[in-house]
Write a protein that holds these residues in place. Structure first.
Motif, short mmCIF file in Angstrom:
data_model
loop_
_atom_site.label_atom_id
_atom_site.label_comp_id
_atom_site.label_asym_id
_atom_site.label_seq_id
_atom_site.Cartn_x
_atom_site.Cartn_y
_atom_site.Cartn_z
N GLY A 1 0.82 -1.20 0.00
CA GLY A 1 0.00 0.00 0.00
C GLY A 1 0.85 1.25 0.00
O GLY A 1 2.07 1.18 0.18
N ASN A 2 0.19 2.38 -0.20
CA ASN A 2 0.89 3.65 -0.34
C ASN A 2 0.40 4.68 0.65
O ASN A 2 -0.68 4.55 1.21
CB ASN A 2 0.67 4.20 -1.76
N VAL A 3 1.21 5.68 0.82
CA VAL A 3 0.81 6.87 1.58
C VAL A 3 0.81 8.02 0.58
O VAL A 3 1.78 8.20 -0.15
CB VAL A 3 1.81 7.17 2.71
N THR A 4 -0.28 8.76 0.53
CA THR A 4 -0.37 9.88 -0.39
C THR A 4 -0.43 11.17 0.41
O THR A 4 -1.28 11.32 1.29
CB THR A 4 -1.64 9.75 -1.27
N ILE A 5 0.50 12.07 0.12
CA ILE A 5 0.60 13.31 0.88
C ILE A 5 0.67 14.48 -0.10
O ILE A 5 1.37 14.40 -1.11
CB ILE A 5 1.87 13.30 1.76
N SER A 6 -0.04 15.55 0.22
CA SER A 6 -0.01 16.72 -0.66
C SER A 6 1.41 17.29 -0.75
O SER A 6 2.12 17.39 0.24
CB SER A 6 -0.95 17.79 -0.12
N GLN A 7 1.79 17.69 -1.96
CA GLN A 7 3.07 18.39 -2.16
C GLN A 7 3.16 19.60 -1.23
O GLN A 7 4.25 20.00 -0.81
CB GLN A 7 3.20 18.88 -3.61
N LEU A 8 1.99 20.17 -0.94
CA LEU A 8 1.90 21.32 -0.05
C LEU A 8 2.62 21.09 1.27
O LEU A 8 3.23 22.01 1.84
CB LEU A 8 0.41 21.55 0.22
N LEU B 1 4.31 12.72 9.39
CA LEU B 1 4.24 11.78 8.27
C LEU B 1 3.97 10.36 8.75
O LEU B 1 3.20 9.61 8.15
CB LEU B 1 5.52 11.85 7.43
N ALA C 1 0.86 8.10 7.82
CA ALA C 1 1.08 6.76 7.25
C ALA C 1 0.30 5.71 8.05
O ALA C 1 -0.38 4.85 7.48
CB ALA C 1 2.57 6.42 7.23
N GLU D 1 -3.41 6.02 7.17
CA GLU D 1 -3.79 5.46 5.86
C GLU D 1 -3.77 3.93 5.88
O GLU D 1 -4.41 3.30 5.06
CB GLU D 1 -2.88 6.01 4.76
N ALA D 2 -3.01 3.36 6.82
CA ALA D 2 -2.99 1.90 6.93
C ALA D 2 -4.07 1.41 7.90
O ALA D 2 -4.13 0.22 8.22
CB ALA D 2 -1.61 1.42 7.37
#
Lengths: 128, 128, 128, 128
Positions: free
Chosen positions: B14-21, B40, B44, B47-48
Motif C-alpha cells: 500500500g501507499n501513503v499519499t501526501i499533498s506536495q503542499l 508523516l 502513514a 492510511e494503513a
C-alpha cells in the motif's frame, strides 16, 4: 487575477505517493530520521518534476543549513540509499538525477527476511 | 506458505499519499523537521487503518525514544497542528483519532498569502 | 453536527493510487474499457477497506445492471486479470478478496517486451 | 542497455492519484462509465506531464475510435465536467490544458447534499 477558492489551490498542488514500506522499515535498514525526511524531500521534488534538486532547494524546505544538507546527501550516497545517475536526453544534453532503486530493494529485502523467519518459526513449531 | 515474488510483496504494502503542499510549506508554518517526520508517520499509520497510533508504535518506526515521541506529540497538539478527536462508532464504542484538518488549513493559508502578495506586487507594478 | 467546510470533506475522502502502467497498457493486454472501469472500482473499494465488494456495490457506483456486472467480473476472472483468494483471519474466520497480482504481472510483461524489442532494434542498427 | 529488474520497471512508472470521491460519486453527478474512463485517462496523462493529450493519444490507450473520443470529450466539456483553459508560460508561449476544478466541485456538492439530508433526518427524529 481572480482569487481562487481554497479547494482549487489544494487540488492543484499535486501529491507525493510513497510506499508504506518506507515508513514501516526505514529504521530497520538503518536510515536515520533526518535522512528519512531528506529522502522524502528528494522524492517529493522528483514527483514534481525536479529530479535533481540542489542543496539550496533542500535548505529552503527544511531547517537544515547547506553544510548539513550536503553532509546528509553524502551519507545517503555512501550508504547506497540514493544513486546519482546520468541520462542523455533526445537533444544530447546530459543531466543527472537521484535514483532510489537500491533503497526500494533494501526495504524489500527486509520484508523478505521477516517473512522467511516467520516461516522458519512455523516450520519449527510444526516439526516440534 | 509459498514464497511470494518481490513485486507481489511491493504492491501489497500500500501507499501513503501526501499533498506536495506539506513538503513545500511545512517550514513556512513553523513545523520542525522532527515534527514533520512524526506527522508523516501519523499520516502513514492512519492510511494503513490505525488512526491513533501509540507512542510505542512510533518508537518502533523511528530513532526517537518514548519520552521524545510524547514530547513531540504534545508540541504538535499545542501548536494546533494535530487534533485528537473522538468518534462513537455504530456499537457505541468511543474511540480517538488524530485529525490533520488544521494543518491542511494552515498550509493553505500560507499559499493564499503568497498569491496575494504576488498579486499586490503586480498591482504596484501596473500602477507604478 | 457542525457543518464541515469543503476542504475538510475533500481531504477526508481518501485517495486511490494506481500505477500509470494500468492506464498506458491495459489495452495492450486486451482489457476492454468496461473491464478497465470495473477493475478500477474493485481497486478503489479495496483501498477503502472493502476487498470483496458485491455485484450490488458495483451496481450502485456504475451504470451497469447486476447481470452486466456479474458478467464482466466472470470475464475478469476467466482472463486471469483478477483472482479470488481466500484468507483466514486471526479469529479463524475465512474471507475472500480480489487480488490483482496477475494483472500487474501481465502489464509488466508488456513493458519488458517493449524494452526488449527496442533493444533488438538498437542491436540491429549497430550491427547493420 | 542492461536489463532492468521488474521492480525497477514498476517503480519507475509513476502513479495516478484520484480521490475516492470520484469513484463513489461520479454516477450521482450523471457521468457515464465511458466518460469516467476517459476522464481518468485525461487525469493520468496530466499527472504524467501531458496536460492536453490529443484525441489520438486517447485512441491509443482505449478501444474507442477517434470519432468516439472526440464525441465524449465534447460531451465532457458541454456538461462542464472538463474545462479547456489557457496559460501563457514564461517564454510567452500560449498553451492549453484540461482542468477538472468544476468536476471536483460537483462531486463535493453531492457529498454536502447527502450530509445535509442526513442531518435533516436526525433533526426530524430528535424533534419527532
Amino acid at each position: 487575477m481572480q482569487k481562487r477558492d481554497r479547494l482549487h489551490i489544494w487540488t492543484e498542488q499535486g501529491n507525493v505517493t510513497i510506499s508504506q514500506l518506507f515508513f514501516s522499515h526505514y529504521k530497520a535498514i538503518n536510515v536515520k530520521d533526518e535522512e528519512a525526511i531528506l529522502l522524502l524531500h528528494l522524492i517529493a521534488f522528483g514527483e514534481a518534476g525536479n529530479r535533481f534538486p540542489t542543496p539550496q532547494n533542500l535548505v529552503e524546505r527544511t531547517h537544515f543549513n547547506e553544510n548539513k544538507v550536503v553532509n546528509i546527501l553524502q551519507r545517503l550516497v555512501q550508504k547506497g540509499l540514493v544513486q546519482i545517475e546520468q541520462h542523455i536526453d533526445s537533444n544530447g544534453v546530459r543531466f543527472e538525477y537521484y535514483a532510489f532503486q537500491n533503497l526500494w530493494n533494501l526495504l524489500l529485502n527486509c520484508v523478505e527476511e521477516e517473512e522467511n523467519s516467520v516461516e522458519e518459526e512455523h516450520s519449527k513449531t510444526e516439526e516440534g
